[in-house]
Design a protein around this motif. Structure first.
Motif, PDB file in Angstrom:
ATOM      1  N   GLU A  15      -5.372  14.103   4.997  1.00 27.03           N
ATOM      2  CA  GLU A  15      -5.416  12.965   4.071  1.00 27.03           C
ATOM      3  C   GLU A  15      -6.753  12.232   4.130  1.00 27.03           C
ATOM      4  OE1 GLU A  15      -1.279  14.084   4.983  1.00 27.03           O
ATOM      5  OE2 GLU A  15      -3.035  13.677   6.226  1.00 27.03           O
ATOM      6  N   GLY A  16      -7.503  12.395   5.221  1.00 31.27           N
ATOM      7  CA  GLY A  16      -8.830  11.801   5.316  1.00 31.27           C
ATOM      8  C   GLY A  16      -9.848  12.495   4.437  1.00 31.27           C
ATOM      9  N   LEU A  17      -9.485  13.677   3.953  1.00 35.30           N
ATOM     10  CA  LEU A  17     -10.329  14.402   3.005  1.00 35.30           C
ATOM     11  C   LEU A  17      -9.803  14.248   1.586  1.00 35.30           C
ATOM     12  CD1 LEU A  17     -10.795  17.710   5.025  1.00 35.30           C
ATOM     13  CD2 LEU A  17     -12.437  15.836   4.824  1.00 35.30           C
ATOM     14  N   ALA A  18      -8.533  14.632   1.410  1.00 38.49           N
ATOM     15  CA  ALA A  18      -7.940  14.608   0.075  1.00 38.49           C
ATOM     16  C   ALA A  18      -7.593  13.198  -0.384  1.00 38.49           C
ATOM     17  CB  ALA A  18      -6.688  15.490   0.049  1.00 38.49           C
ATOM     18  N   GLY A  19      -7.455  12.273   0.570  1.00 35.38           N
ATOM     19  CA  GLY A  19      -7.132  10.897   0.217  1.00 35.38           C
ATOM     20  C   GLY A  19      -8.189   9.907   0.687  1.00 35.38           C
ATOM     21  N   TRP A  20      -9.450  10.359   0.671  1.00 35.36           N
ATOM     22  CA  TRP A  20     -10.522   9.515   1.199  1.00 35.36           C
ATOM     23  C   TRP A  20     -10.681   8.216   0.418  1.00 35.36           C
ATOM     24  CZ3 TRP A  20     -13.296   8.459   5.255  1.00 35.36           C
ATOM     25  CH2 TRP A  20     -14.382   7.596   5.105  1.00 35.36           C
ATOM     26  N   ASN A  21     -10.438   8.240  -0.888  1.00 40.78           N
ATOM     27  CA  ASN A  21     -10.649   7.023  -1.684  1.00 40.78           C
ATOM     28  C   ASN A  21      -9.837   5.847  -1.154  1.00 40.78           C
ATOM     29  OD1 ASN A  21     -12.497   8.156  -3.415  1.00 40.78           O
ATOM     30  ND2 ASN A  21     -10.993   8.744  -4.948  1.00 40.78           N
ATOM     31  N   ARG A  22      -8.626   6.114  -0.684  1.00 36.15           N
ATOM     32  CA  ARG A  22      -7.785   5.056  -0.114  1.00 36.15           C
ATOM     33  C   ARG A  22      -8.384   4.533   1.192  1.00 36.15           C
ATOM     34  NH1 ARG A  22      -3.687   7.677  -0.666  1.00 36.15           N
ATOM     35  NH2 ARG A  22      -3.436   8.635   1.388  1.00 36.15           N
ATOM     36  N   ARG A  23      -8.892   5.447   2.021  1.00 35.22           N
ATOM     37  CA  ARG A  23      -9.514   5.066   3.289  1.00 35.22           C
ATOM     38  C   ARG A  23     -10.790   4.267   3.033  1.00 35.22           C
ATOM     39  NH1 ARG A  23      -8.509   3.888   8.310  1.00 35.22           N
ATOM     40  NH2 ARG A  23      -9.724   4.919   9.912  1.00 35.22           N
ATOM     41  N   SER A  24     -11.581   4.735   2.086  1.00 40.54           N
ATOM     42  CA  SER A  24     -12.817   4.048   1.742  1.00 40.54           C
ATOM     43  C   SER A  24     -12.545   2.637   1.237  1.00 40.54           C
ATOM     44  CB  SER A  24     -13.578   4.846   0.681  1.00 40.54           C
ATOM     45  OG  SER A  24     -14.779   4.223   0.336  1.00 40.54           O
ATOM     46  N   ALA A  25     -11.503   2.496   0.421  1.00 43.45           N
ATOM     47  CA  ALA A  25     -11.158   1.180  -0.120  1.00 43.45           C
ATOM     48  C   ALA A  25     -10.824   0.191   0.991  1.00 43.45           C
ATOM     49  CB  ALA A  25      -9.989   1.304  -1.091  1.00 43.45           C
ATOM     50  N   PHE A  26     -10.189   0.686   2.059  1.00 41.51           N
ATOM     51  CA  PHE A  26      -9.862  -0.173   3.203  1.00 41.51           C
ATOM     52  C   PHE A  26     -11.140  -0.751   3.824  1.00 41.51           C
ATOM     53  CE2 PHE A  26      -9.556  -0.482   7.839  1.00 41.51           C
ATOM     54  CZ  PHE A  26      -8.531  -1.405   7.983  1.00 41.51           C
ATOM     55  N   PHE A  27     -12.155   0.083   3.994  1.00 41.57           N
ATOM     56  CA  PHE A  27     -13.390  -0.379   4.629  1.00 41.57           C
ATOM     57  C   PHE A  27     -14.217  -1.252   3.690  1.00 41.57           C
ATOM     58  CE2 PHE A  27     -12.564   3.500   7.212  1.00 41.57           C
ATOM     59  CZ  PHE A  27     -12.382   2.843   8.426  1.00 41.57           C
ATOM     60  N   ILE A  28     -14.212  -0.943   2.398  1.00 40.41           N
ATOM     61  CA  ILE A  28     -14.913  -1.801   1.441  1.00 40.41           C
ATOM     62  C   ILE A  28     -14.283  -3.194   1.431  1.00 40.41           C
ATOM     63  CG2 ILE A  28     -15.339  -2.172  -1.029  1.00 40.41           C
ATOM     64  CD1 ILE A  28     -15.730   0.881  -1.266  1.00 40.41           C
ATOM     65  N   ASP A  29     -12.956  -3.243   1.486  1.00 43.49           N
ATOM     66  CA  ASP A  29     -12.267  -4.533   1.559  1.00 43.49           C
ATOM     67  C   ASP A  29     -12.650  -5.282   2.836  1.00 43.49           C
ATOM     68  OD1 ASP A  29     -10.015  -6.476   0.870  1.00 43.49           O
ATOM     69  OD2 ASP A  29      -9.334  -5.715   2.814  1.00 43.49           O
ATOM     70  N   ALA A  30     -12.763  -4.569   3.947  1.00 41.10           N
ATOM     71  CA  ALA A  30     -13.149  -5.204   5.210  1.00 41.10           C
ATOM     72  C   ALA A  30     -14.560  -5.793   5.100  1.00 41.10           C
ATOM     73  CB  ALA A  30     -13.080  -4.190   6.344  1.00 41.10           C
ATOM     74  N   ILE A  31     -15.457  -5.078   4.436  1.00 40.34           N
ATOM     75  CA  ILE A  31     -16.811  -5.592   4.240  1.00 40.34           C
ATOM     76  C   ILE A  31     -16.786  -6.823   3.340  1.00 40.34           C
ATOM     77  CG2 ILE A  31     -19.022  -5.078   3.124  1.00 40.34           C
ATOM     78  CD1 ILE A  31     -18.672  -2.173   4.146  1.00 40.34           C
ATOM     79  N   ASP A  32     -16.015  -6.759   2.257  1.00 35.96           N
ATOM     80  CA  ASP A  32     -15.978  -7.873   1.301  1.00 35.96           C
ATOM     81  C   ASP A  32     -15.349  -9.120   1.912  1.00 35.96           C
ATOM     82  OD1 ASP A  32     -17.154  -6.234  -0.550  1.00 35.96           O
ATOM     83  OD2 ASP A  32     -15.314  -5.823  -1.683  1.00 35.96           O
ATOM     84  N   ARG A  33     -14.430  -8.943   2.854  1.00 35.36           N
ATOM     85  CA  ARG A  33     -13.759 -10.093   3.486  1.00 35.36           C
ATOM     86  C   ARG A  33     -14.280 -10.345   4.898  1.00 35.36           C
ATOM     87  NH1 ARG A  33      -8.760 -10.046   4.791  1.00 35.36           N
ATOM     88  NH2 ARG A  33      -8.425  -7.793   4.933  1.00 35.36           N
ATOM     89  N   PHE A  34     -15.466  -9.847   5.180  1.00 39.13           N
ATOM     90  CA  PHE A  34     -16.014  -9.815   6.536  1.00 39.13           C
ATOM     91  C   PHE A  34     -15.892 -11.151   7.277  1.00 39.13           C
ATOM     92  CE2 PHE A  34     -19.500  -9.797   9.640  1.00 39.13           C
ATOM     93  CZ  PHE A  34     -19.345  -8.548  10.224  1.00 39.13           C
TER      94      PHE A  34
END
Length: 244
Positions: A125-144
């Protein structure tokens, strides 16, 4: 330093002499933290390998451009190919952890041909579902500056603070990374070890990833996603697989 395909400077750390092993670290980390600090690189050196460890773009001592044009699709795989070309690596092994594993998969799909491949800290899922994982980290950056203890993003933000991550560059990098379709995995035909901590489910199922690859086996070491890279078992497993 090595100039990548677009002139971006990549810091490349090298240890030992012998068969080359290209090692790609995880998100927000660097070569020192993933491979050197806990002795994994030294174990490979002691076993007769040369260890080549770039800091990924926007990480460590490598350049972290703030221009979106510096982050085209598959930019990290293109950087890995640039390292291979610059160092003239014709016969080498490839090892990744987490984002480094994803980058290794993309590099092979785009034409790299390592003798053996290690995908650690990675599940299907870290390959086929990377967009969901990436969104988690982008949110963490935006709410840093808002994230407090107890928030699901707390550990990610804490690690970014520890590593002094350039959040502008990291966000641009995350936005450039897309999912890998499971059908693309058919291109990964070299012997592959999928290596994962027994409590690491951050990137989905490692066993399912091993089953989805044409020539792979699953190996388990102790730890969570964050702690497994501190375990001596990681370096031991790399030596055992790559020495065979």
């Amino acid at each position: 330093m090595i100039a990548s395909f677009d002139g971006t400077s990549l810091a490349v750390h090298r240890m030992g002499k012998g068969r080359p092993v290209l090692m790609l670290h995880g998100l927000f980390s660097n070569a020192e933290i993933n491979w050197i600090k806990f002795g994994h690189a030294q174990k490979l050196v002691d076993a007769g390998f040369e260890v080549i460890m770039p800091d990924l773009r926007a990480h460590g001592a490598s350049d972290a451009p703030h221009d979106a044009a510096a982050y085209p699709a598959d930019v990290l795989a293109l950087d890995a190919a640039a390292v291979v070309e610059a160092l003239g690596l014709a016969d080498y092994d490839l090892v990744g952890f987490s984002l480094g594993s994803r980058t290794s998969v993309r590099a092979v799909i785009l034409g790299q041909t390592p003798r053996k491949l290690v995908l650690s800290g990675m599940g299907l899922e870290g390959l086929a579902g990377w967009n969901r994982r990436s969104a988690f980290f982008i949110d963490a950056i935006d709410r840093f500056d808002e994230v407090k203890r107890g928030d699901p993003a707390f550990m990610a933000v804490s690690f970014m603070k520890t590593m002094k991550v350039d959040r502008v560059a990291a966000r641009l990098l995350l936005e450039s990374i897309a999912d890998t379709d499971q059908t693309e995995l058919a291109a990964i035909t070299m012997p592959t070890m999928v290596l994962c901590g027994d409590k690491d489910n951050d990137n989905g199922s490692a066993t399912r990833l091993a089953e989805a690859l044409p020539n792979a086996h699953y190996a388990e070491i102790p730890g969570t996603h964050m702690s497994s890279v501190t375990e001596g078992a990681l370096g031991d497993s790399l030596v055992q697989f790559l020495k065979d």
